[in-house]
Motif scaffolding. Structure first.
Motif, short mmCIF file in Angstrom:
data_model
loop_
_atom_site.label_atom_id
_atom_site.label_comp_id
_atom_site.label_asym_id
_atom_site.label_seq_id
_atom_site.Cartn_x
_atom_site.Cartn_y
_atom_site.Cartn_z
N PHE A 3 0.81 -1.21 0.00
CA PHE A 3 0.00 0.00 0.00
C PHE A 3 0.84 1.26 0.00
O PHE A 3 0.50 2.23 -0.69
N ARG A 7 0.31 4.21 -2.58
CA ARG A 7 0.04 5.56 -2.12
C ARG A 7 1.02 6.54 -2.74
O ARG A 7 0.63 7.58 -3.25
N ALA A 59 -10.01 3.55 -3.24
CA ALA A 59 -8.70 3.69 -2.60
C ALA A 59 -7.91 4.84 -3.22
O ALA A 59 -7.23 5.59 -2.50
N THR A 63 -6.84 8.19 -1.11
CA THR A 63 -5.40 8.52 -1.08
C THR A 63 -5.18 9.96 -1.53
O THR A 63 -4.38 10.68 -0.92
N LEU A 76 -2.06 1.72 8.54
CA LEU A 76 -3.46 1.38 8.45
C LEU A 76 -3.92 0.56 9.64
O LEU A 76 -3.15 -0.23 10.18
N ILE A 124 -9.95 2.87 4.24
CA ILE A 124 -8.99 1.89 3.72
C ILE A 124 -9.11 0.57 4.48
O ILE A 124 -9.13 -0.51 3.88
N SER A 125 -9.23 0.65 5.79
CA SER A 125 -9.40 -0.56 6.60
C SER A 125 -10.70 -1.28 6.23
O SER A 125 -10.73 -2.51 6.10
N GLN A 128 -10.32 -3.13 3.03
CA GLN A 128 -9.59 -4.38 3.24
C GLN A 128 -10.51 -5.47 3.78
O GLN A 128 -10.49 -6.61 3.32
N CYS A 142 -6.13 -2.40 -5.88
CA CYS A 142 -5.35 -1.16 -5.97
C CYS A 142 -4.48 -1.18 -7.23
O CYS A 142 -4.38 -0.17 -7.94
#
Length: 170
Positions: A3, A7, A59, A63, A76, A124-125, A128, A142
């Motif tokens: 990630f 990012r 995502a 970001t 994260l 983001i969490s 996931q 992503c």
């Protein structure tokens, strides 16, 4: 790709196209709503390709929003936490995602940047956890989004209008 690499690529891409600094949290929040709507549509229709594409797009927008704040979403929340380790709770990950996206709008309106950053990290969490529930890899989503945007040319002008390369190349 991990990630932090994703990012970094997205932030660099957004700066090169002047999305950062010429966009705003409000404008990106509209883009986030659009991408979340596509995710909801993909989930409703059981369209796994649309789901994967939309997860990555959400995502990307989150970001960019963090980048507009000068923040990095690297540390994260752990989706292996006790809450998400319980498989039954994963079914609620979409609703948590929806709730956290709603929080983003609230904190933009109230100019609560610390809370806003926390909500961006939560999205983001949540993504996931959602991917875990769907049996897909978050980073695959992503990478799919990155592959889709990396070669897009153009820039965002000071008025918030994206000027495509072919519009200014002539």
């Amino acid at each position: 790709m991990i990630f932090t690499e994703f990012r970094g690529k997205v932030i660099t891409w957004a700066k090169e196209r002047r999305i950062i600094p010429n966009s705003s949290l409000e404008a990106q929040n509209l883009k986030l709503a659009e991408e979340f709507g596509e995710l909801a549509d993909g989930l409703r229709k059981g369209n796994m390709e649309k789901i994967k594409d939309s997860v990555g797009d959400v995502a990307v927008v989150v970001t960019i929003m963090a980048g507009l704040m000068g923040a990095e979403i690297d540390n994260l929340p752990d989706t292996q936490s006790s809450y998400y380790a319980n498989k039954e709770n994963l079914q609620y990950s979409f609703m948590w995602l929806q709730a956290d996206i709603g929080e983003i709008a609230k904190y933009i309106i109230r100019d609560k940047n610390e809370n806003l950053f926390y909500s961006l990290a939560n999205v983001i969490s949540d993504l996931q956890a959602f991917c875990k529930w769907q049996g897909i890899e978050f980073m695959d989503c992503c990478e799919l989004a990155w592959d889709e945007i990396k070669d897009r040319k153009g820039y965002l002008n000071e008025q918030g209008i994206f000027i495509k390369e072919e519009d200014y190349a002539n």
